[in-house]
Design a protein around this motif. Structure first.
Motif, short mmCIF file in Angstrom:
data_model
loop_
_atom_site.label_atom_id
_atom_site.label_comp_id
_atom_site.label_asym_id
_atom_site.label_seq_id
_atom_site.Cartn_x
_atom_site.Cartn_y
_atom_site.Cartn_z
N ARG A 55 7.49 21.93 8.22
CA ARG A 55 7.91 21.56 9.58
C ARG A 55 7.38 22.61 10.55
O ARG A 55 7.30 23.80 10.22
CB ARG A 55 9.44 21.55 9.71
CG ARG A 55 10.14 20.45 8.94
CD ARG A 55 9.79 19.08 9.49
NE ARG A 55 10.61 18.02 8.91
CZ ARG A 55 10.39 17.43 7.73
NH1 ARG A 55 9.34 17.78 6.98
NH2 ARG A 55 11.19 16.49 7.29
N ARG A 77 9.21 9.91 -3.80
CA ARG A 77 8.23 8.82 -4.04
C ARG A 77 7.93 8.62 -5.51
O ARG A 77 6.97 7.95 -5.86
CB ARG A 77 6.94 9.10 -3.25
CG ARG A 77 7.19 9.20 -1.74
CD ARG A 77 5.93 9.29 -0.93
NE ARG A 77 6.23 9.40 0.49
CZ ARG A 77 6.49 10.54 1.13
NH1 ARG A 77 6.44 11.68 0.47
NH2 ARG A 77 6.77 10.54 2.42
N PRO A 88 13.33 13.00 8.97
CA PRO A 88 12.10 12.32 8.54
C PRO A 88 11.33 11.82 9.76
O PRO A 88 11.92 11.53 10.80
CB PRO A 88 12.61 11.12 7.73
CG PRO A 88 13.98 10.85 8.27
CD PRO A 88 14.53 12.19 8.72
N SER A 89 10.02 11.73 9.63
CA SER A 89 9.22 11.13 10.71
C SER A 89 8.02 10.45 10.07
O SER A 89 7.58 10.85 8.99
CB SER A 89 8.75 12.20 11.70
OG SER A 89 7.97 13.18 11.06
N LEU A 112 11.08 5.50 1.88
CA LEU A 112 10.98 4.48 2.92
C LEU A 112 9.75 3.62 2.70
O LEU A 112 8.70 4.13 2.29
CB LEU A 112 10.94 5.16 4.30
CG LEU A 112 12.15 6.08 4.56
CD1 LEU A 112 11.99 6.83 5.87
CD2 LEU A 112 13.44 5.28 4.57
N HIS A 160 7.68 1.22 4.98
CA HIS A 160 7.54 0.77 6.37
C HIS A 160 6.32 -0.13 6.54
O HIS A 160 6.12 -0.71 7.62
CB HIS A 160 7.41 2.03 7.26
CG HIS A 160 7.41 1.76 8.72
ND1 HIS A 160 6.26 1.76 9.48
CD2 HIS A 160 8.41 1.46 9.58
CE1 HIS A 160 6.57 1.48 10.75
NE2 HIS A 160 7.86 1.30 10.83
N ARG A 200 18.06 16.46 2.11
CA ARG A 200 17.45 15.12 2.15
C ARG A 200 15.94 15.22 2.14
O ARG A 200 15.35 15.90 2.96
CB ARG A 200 17.90 14.39 3.43
CG ARG A 200 17.34 12.98 3.55
CD ARG A 200 16.97 12.64 4.97
NE ARG A 200 16.00 13.56 5.52
CZ ARG A 200 14.68 13.49 5.30
NH1 ARG A 200 14.16 12.54 4.53
NH2 ARG A 200 13.85 14.39 5.83
N ASN A 218 5.24 12.37 8.57
CA ASN A 218 5.66 13.74 8.91
C ASN A 218 4.94 14.23 10.17
O ASN A 218 4.51 15.37 10.28
CB ASN A 218 5.41 14.71 7.75
CG ASN A 218 6.21 16.00 7.89
OD1 ASN A 218 7.21 16.05 8.61
ND2 ASN A 218 5.77 17.05 7.22
N THR A 225 9.28 19.31 2.87
CA THR A 225 7.88 19.29 3.33
C THR A 225 7.80 20.18 4.58
O THR A 225 8.82 20.46 5.20
CB THR A 225 7.43 17.84 3.63
OG1 THR A 225 8.43 17.21 4.42
CG2 THR A 225 7.20 17.05 2.36
N ARG A 262 3.64 3.36 -0.68
CA ARG A 262 2.52 3.55 0.23
C ARG A 262 1.46 4.46 -0.39
O ARG A 262 1.78 5.53 -0.91
CB ARG A 262 2.99 4.17 1.55
CG ARG A 262 1.90 4.13 2.63
CD ARG A 262 2.24 5.05 3.77
NE ARG A 262 3.17 4.48 4.72
CZ ARG A 262 2.81 3.77 5.80
NH1 ARG A 262 1.55 3.50 6.03
NH2 ARG A 262 3.72 3.33 6.63
N SER A 283 12.22 12.74 1.09
CA SER A 283 11.69 11.45 0.62
C SER A 283 11.24 11.63 -0.83
O SER A 283 10.49 12.56 -1.13
CB SER A 283 10.50 11.03 1.47
OG SER A 283 10.89 10.84 2.81
C1 LIG Z 1 9.57 5.41 10.80
C2 LIG Z 1 9.22 6.04 9.47
C3 LIG Z 1 8.39 5.36 8.59
C4 LIG Z 1 8.08 5.90 7.33
N1 LIG Z 1 7.33 5.17 6.46
C5 LIG Z 1 7.12 5.63 5.22
C6 LIG Z 1 6.42 4.83 4.25
O1 LIG Z 1 6.04 3.70 4.52
N2 LIG Z 1 6.23 5.36 3.02
C7 LIG Z 1 6.68 6.61 2.69
O2 LIG Z 1 6.49 7.03 1.55
N3 LIG Z 1 7.35 7.38 3.57
C8 LIG Z 1 7.59 6.92 4.81
N4 LIG Z 1 8.29 7.68 5.71
C9 LIG Z 1 8.79 9.00 5.31
C10 LIG Z 1 7.95 10.13 5.88
O3 LIG Z 1 6.66 10.15 5.30
C11 LIG Z 1 8.70 11.45 5.61
O4 LIG Z 1 9.90 11.42 6.30
C12 LIG Z 1 7.91 12.66 6.02
O5 LIG Z 1 6.75 12.80 5.25
C13 LIG Z 1 8.74 13.95 5.88
O6 LIG Z 1 9.16 14.12 4.55
P1 LIG Z 1 10.69 14.18 4.15
O7 LIG Z 1 11.31 12.84 4.44
O8 LIG Z 1 10.69 14.49 2.68
O9 LIG Z 1 11.36 15.25 4.97
C14 LIG Z 1 8.60 7.17 6.97
C15 LIG Z 1 9.44 7.86 7.87
C16 LIG Z 1 9.77 7.30 9.10
C17 LIG Z 1 10.72 8.03 10.02
#
Ligand SMILES: Cc1cc2nc3c(=O)[nH]c(=O)nc-3n(C[C@H](O)[C@H](O)[C@H](O)COP(=O)(O)O)c2cc1C
Length: 330
Positions: free
Chosen positions: A316, A127, A22-23, A275, A277, A123, A26, A314, A217, A125
């Motif tokens: 990459r 929502r 995750p980032s 997440l 954040h 894995r 993304n 998602t 978010r 995210s």
């Molecule tokens: C430091 C960090 C903060 C993030 N903050 C949020 C957030 O506030 N809300 C959210 O929905 N996803 C958040 N993400 C998840 C990213 O949006 C997600 O990892 C990215 O879109 C890639 O999707 P995936 O996790 O499904 O591979 C965060 C990820 C990281 C590493």
């Protein structure tokens, strides 16, 4: 047994695992370079995809790269190495975030490591609302241990503390969606149609909580055309709080390793996560997020855990787009 070959196929596998991490938004803010002479894989920040409005300090960028390093370590073990990870190994090159040395064969398998490797690809995210079924204490205990293994702490706040943290997140969400710089930046990472393979596809976004308890978010930053209709989320969200003892770039990277270790361990048990954040993007709210009843520490991210659909990957950047071109050949 000989050491596994560090050939082009192995390198491709290692980097593909790393970029599945995750980032923030993304953004995939990483680059990799192999030093064939020493069998060291170097991990650098790529600030061309930074998110300065949400992350002016680069803290979330470090967390993101740390998560990729955890995947590299897990994939290296899967391929048969005993990887040696060093964070910020060179004080004169602060953009070199980590090195992973791959010249020693693993003597014994690390228990559970194969399951973590498989989880890298599952894995995502999530929502959308979770079912509300509680995550069993034994599983939560494993997630706490996963964070501890990376020198971080995973706190499991009670009902009152969870409500307080979600209130802070709601306040941050209000600021994010009204602050011009934040909302413009957030919208620019939402991807529709034929877009480059970073940012968040509209299909991966979720609705808002009809009851207003869970401030998910709003990436579209109140752009009505892309809003899904609000729905009810789980009434008693299970939030976990990732904390580090200090707040240096090294701690942020450690938080990234811990975050991904927790997320992979959760995935092994069929537990989904998203997440939160937002509250950590405003200095005053981040300060408030510290639990005054616990020992000092720095909150790095909130993790929402529960049961729901597995979700989908998602986009990459491909491994060869994030590998240093000159030194790519092995
Ligand atoms: C430091 C960090 C903060 C993030 N903050 C949020 C957030 O506030 N809300 C959210 O929905 N996803 C958040 N993400 C998840 C990213 O949006 C997600 O990892 C990215 O879109 C890639 O999707 P995936 O996790 O499904 O591979 C965060 C990820 C990281 C590493």
């Amino acid at each position: 047994m000989p050491t596994p070959a560090l050939d082009a196929a192995a390198l491709e596998k290692l980097v593909s695992a790393a970029v599945a991490a995750p980032s923030i938004h993304n953004s995939q803010p990483w680059r990799f370079r192999l030093q064939p002479a020493t069998s060291v894989l170097e991990v650098r920040a790529d600030r061309s995809r930074a998110v300065p409005a949400a992350d002016p300090q680069g803290r979330a960028l470090h967390i993101s790269v740390g998560a990729a390093v955890l995947n590299l370590r897990v994939a290296a073990r899967h391929l048969g190495w005993a990887p040696e990870v060093r964070l910020l190994p060179d004080p004169v090159e602060p953009e070199l975030f980590a090195t992973v040395r791959l010249d020693t064969r693993a003597a014994v398998a690390v228990p559970g490591s194969e399951k973590l490797y498989e989880a890298i690809w599952r894995r995502h995210s999530i929502r959308t609302p979770f079912t509300g079924e509680p995550v069993p204490p034994t599983v939560l205990g494993e997630l706490v241990a996963a964070a501890r293994a990376e020198d971080a702490t995973l706190d499991l706040p009670d009902h009152g503390e969870t409500a307080r943290l979600l209130d802070l997140t709601a306040e941050a969400e209000r600021r994010n969606t009204t602050d011009p710089a934040q909302r413009t930046e957030s919208r620019s990472w939402v991807r529709t149609g034929d877009a480059p393979p970073y940012g968040i596809p509209v299909a991966a976004l979720g609705p808002q909580d009809l009851a207003g308890h869970l401030p998910m978010r709003d990436f579209t930053a109140i752009h009505a055309a892309e809003h899904q209709a609000p729905v009810l989320f789980e009434r008693e969200p299970r939030i976990a709080v990732l904390i580090t003892e200090h707040d240096t770039p090294q701690d942020w990277l450690r938080a990234g390793l811990a975050l991904e270790h927790v997320l992979l361990a959760a995935t092994v048990h069929g537990v989904r996560a998203s997440l939160l954040h937002q509250a950590l993007e405003w200095p005053y709210l981040r300060w408030e997020a510290r639990d005054p009843h616990r020992r000092p520490g720095y909150v790095q991210i909130l993790i929402r855990l529960g049961y729901g659909p597995e979700g989908a990957p998602t986009p990459r950047l491909a491994a060869d787009e994030v590998l240093d071109p000159e030194l790519r050949t092995v």
